[in-house]
Write a protein that holds these residues in place. Structure first.
Motif, PDB file in Angstrom:
ATOM      1  N   ARG A  31      25.239  82.144  -5.121  1.00 35.59           N
ATOM      2  CA  ARG A  31      26.346  83.038  -5.455  1.00 35.59           C
ATOM      3  C   ARG A  31      26.913  83.567  -4.144  1.00 35.59           C
ATOM      4  O   ARG A  31      26.172  83.892  -3.228  1.00 35.59           O
ATOM      5  N   ASP A  32      28.238  83.627  -4.053  1.00 33.91           N
ATOM      6  CA  ASP A  32      28.878  84.129  -2.846  1.00 33.91           C
ATOM      7  C   ASP A  32      28.574  85.625  -2.702  1.00 33.91           C
ATOM      8  O   ASP A  32      28.597  86.359  -3.686  1.00 33.91           O
ATOM      9  N   THR A  33      28.291  86.065  -1.492  1.00 32.78           N
ATOM     10  CA  THR A  33      27.954  87.473  -1.274  1.00 32.78           C
ATOM     11  C   THR A  33      29.194  88.350  -1.134  1.00 32.78           C
ATOM     12  O   THR A  33      29.124  89.551  -1.377  1.00 32.78           O
ATOM     13  N   THR A  34      30.328  87.760  -0.762  1.00 35.78           N
ATOM     14  CA  THR A  34      31.573  88.521  -0.648  1.00 35.78           C
ATOM     15  C   THR A  34      32.367  88.463  -1.948  1.00 35.78           C
ATOM     16  O   THR A  34      32.819  89.484  -2.459  1.00 35.78           O
ATOM     17  N   TRP A  35      32.558  87.269  -2.463  1.00 34.93           N
ATOM     18  CA  TRP A  35      33.302  87.039  -3.704  1.00 34.93           C
ATOM     19  C   TRP A  35      32.260  86.846  -4.804  1.00 34.93           C
ATOM     20  O   TRP A  35      31.935  85.722  -5.176  1.00 34.93           O
TER      21      TRP A  35
END
Length: 114
Positions: A31-35
């Motif tokens: 999972r993307d940490t920003t988005w």
């Protein structure tokens, strides 16, 4: 559809987009940490992975899941000042169409409504 203007240049980060179709089985890698609504997936038999929005997946928390909506990970390159039409927004990214007909995803920090 809403018109937006590019605030800065944006170049495609992933030149080999992934197209997934309803019923495809995908493996969720991370999972993307920003988005945080975007997950990296791989499709069996495909050599390329891609970021997809969790809303197109049956269960975005599972290690493997089914695609429930056709999706393209294609990004769109723009130059500062370009006008695009946003057709939908998912998790901070807009699916946009340029005046020349090119389509793809742009992050919301690159564009502003006009």
């Amino acid at each position: 559809m809403v018109n937006y203007q590019a605030l800065s240049d944006f170049e495609v980060n992933y030149p080999h987009p992934l197209e997934v179709r309803i019923g495809d089985q995908v493996r969720i890698e991370k999972r993307d940490t920003t988005w945080t609504e975007w997950v990296w997936v791989n499709v069996a038999g495909e050599r390329v992975g891609a970021w997809v929005h969790e809303s197109v997946l049956k269960d975005a928390q599972a290690a493997q899941t089914e695609v429930i909506e056709n999706f393209s990970s294609r990004e769109l390159s723009v130059k500062k000042g370009d006008i695009v039409q946003s057709q939908k927004e998912l998790g901070g990214w807009h699916w946009c169409c340029k005046q020349d007909g090119a389509e793809g995803w742009l992050p919301d920090y690159v564009i502003s409504p006009v």
